[in-house]
Scaffold this motif. Structure first.
Motif, mmCIF file in Angstrom:
data_model
loop_
_atom_site.group_PDB
_atom_site.id
_atom_site.type_symbol
_atom_site.label_atom_id
_atom_site.label_comp_id
_atom_site.label_asym_id
_atom_site.label_seq_id
_atom_site.Cartn_x
_atom_site.Cartn_y
_atom_site.Cartn_z
ATOM 1 N N LEU A 1 1.450 3.551 1.579
ATOM 2 C CA LEU A 1 1.182 4.970 1.389
ATOM 3 C C LEU A 1 0.919 5.288 -0.073
ATOM 4 O O LEU A 1 -0.051 5.983 -0.414
ATOM 5 C CB LEU A 1 2.377 5.788 1.899
ATOM 6 C CG LEU A 1 2.202 7.301 1.865
ATOM 7 C CD1 LEU A 1 1.143 7.739 2.873
ATOM 8 C CD2 LEU A 1 3.532 8.000 2.151
ATOM 9 N N GLY B 1 -3.079 8.604 3.918
ATOM 10 C CA GLY B 1 -2.065 8.130 4.852
ATOM 11 C C GLY B 1 -2.166 6.626 5.001
ATOM 12 O O GLY B 1 -2.802 5.957 4.196
ATOM 13 N N ASP C 1 4.935 9.835 11.473
ATOM 14 C CA ASP C 1 3.676 9.843 10.724
ATOM 15 C C ASP C 1 3.993 10.051 9.253
ATOM 16 O O ASP C 1 5.037 10.603 8.897
ATOM 17 C CB ASP C 1 2.754 10.948 11.228
ATOM 18 C CG ASP C 1 1.304 10.733 10.814
ATOM 19 O OD1 ASP C 1 0.991 9.648 10.283
ATOM 20 O OD2 ASP C 1 0.480 11.648 11.021
ATOM 21 N N ASP D 1 5.790 12.855 -0.694
ATOM 22 C CA ASP D 1 5.519 12.289 0.628
ATOM 23 C C ASP D 1 5.845 13.286 1.725
ATOM 24 O O ASP D 1 6.656 14.200 1.542
ATOM 25 C CB ASP D 1 6.339 11.012 0.840
ATOM 26 C CG ASP D 1 7.826 11.293 0.940
ATOM 27 O OD1 ASP D 1 8.335 11.421 2.065
ATOM 28 O OD2 ASP D 1 8.488 11.411 -0.117
ATOM 29 N N ALA E 1 2.223 10.959 5.255
ATOM 30 C CA ALA E 1 1.135 11.367 4.355
ATOM 31 C C ALA E 1 1.672 11.333 2.939
ATOM 32 O O ALA E 1 2.865 11.554 2.708
ATOM 33 C CB ALA E 1 0.625 12.766 4.697
#
Length: 338
Positions: free
Chosen positions: A89, A68, A157, A109, A159
């Protein structure tokens, strides 16, 4: 029980399917721009597909990574500048698989938010697509999750997930070939990259500055300077992967904790911390926060984002091959007996 006067919809509950569809339409050209051999660069199916044979591999080993951006996202959200955290990222993921000698092949993603803002989400994905182009990885899929009540207004958020491949006989590190006297070469970072931002935000609080104030160590505002994207080292390192013994991506833990991850137990790294000029952002952080040197070396990369281990006789050749990348490289240490 009182009969409801108006039927409830998913949108009434805070999830806008139309906004999600609009985002997919917005990002399709971005995804297409990451097309590479093995992936056609389309999006919208239930899964992403990659053809290893079309990518030119004979006996590949797959190397995967996930990461992340940490609390650097808080700086991006507070400043409203969210177009570069996507690069971060990708960088955090692809630089990790690079450490095994792997070429990044494809990326996925995960974007989660309370209420989907199509403009903001599209800006984030534009950064992800740019990172993928820099890394030579295809953006083949992802997930956008709208979860009311999970995130405050405007927050999100991220990741990332990457899969790379390396021919079986070229996997790194080559620990059986490492020996006392082997040389460590460091490639410069663009700044803190995506590590140490919980400490960085505390230093900013102590300084009394806001992210909108002029940067005391660089151009633009403090927020803009702290959002300098993480360097993607794939193109720089590719020409030397056949000449090196090991590679370490310098993330949380700094040089002192990350370089040992590529070494055998009987060897240790000895660094010359005067071998490169530490970027001004780190001097400002240390002075303003009163951070001890040992803590600086563990919390931050201190100006070195990637470390290569090479034989002494290969140093000059490796440095010459790194030079066209435009990323400065320095001899920063050597291996000693543990």
């Amino acid at each position: 029980m009182t009969k409801p006067t108006k039927p409830l919809s998913y949108k009434d509950a805070g999830v806008d399917i139309d906004a999600g569809d609009a985002l997919v339409d917005r990002i399709k050209p971005m995804v297409k721009s990451t097309r590479r051999p093995g992936a056609d660069g389309t999006i919208g199916g239930f899964g992403g597909v990659f053809d290893l044979k079309a990518a030119g591999f004979n006996d590949p080993v797959l190397v995967s990574g996930t990461d992340g951006v940490g609390t650097k996202l808080k700086v991006a959200i507070e400043t409203g500048k969210v177009d570069t955290v996507g690069i971060d990222l990708v960088a955090m993921c692809v630089n990790d698989v690079l450490a095994q000698g792997a070429e990044p092949l494809f990326f996925l993603d995960y974007f989660a938010t309370g209420k989907l803002d199509v403009e903001s989400a599209a800006a984030v994905v534009s950064g992800i697509a740019e990172g993928c182009r820099q890394a030579g990885a295809a953006l083949i899929g992802g997930e956008t999750a709208e979860m009311p009540g999970m995130y405050a207004d405007g927050e999100f958020d991220l990741a990332g997930f990457v899969v790379g491949a390396v021919e079986r006989d070229r996997m790194l590190p080559l620990i059986e070939k490492m020996a006392v006297g082997d040389v460590l070469i460091g490639l410069e970072s663009s700044g803190p990259h995506s590590n140490g931002y919980s400490l960085i935000r505390r230093v900013v609080e102590r300084s009394g500055l806001s992210f909108a104030d002029p940067s005391p160590f660089g151009d633009g505002t403090l927020g803009e300077a702290l959002l300098a994207p993480t360097t993607i080292y794939v193109d720089a390192a590719k020409p030397v992967l056949g000449d090196i013994l090991g590679l370490a991506h310098i993330t949380g833990g700094g040089l002192t904790d990350n370089v040992p991850r590529m070494l055998p137990d009987h060897l240790t790294a000895e660094f010359d911390f005067d071998a490169w000029d530490r970027p001004s952002v780190f001097r400002w952080l240390q002075d303003t926060g009163g951070i001890e040197e040992a803590e600086m070396r563990r919390a931050f990369n201190c100006g070195i984002g990637l470390v290569l281990c090479v034989k002494p006789e290969s140093v000059m050749d490796v440095l010459s091959k790194l030079d066209p990348s435009g990323i400065a490289a320095h001899v920063i240490g050597e291996l000693r007996a543990a």
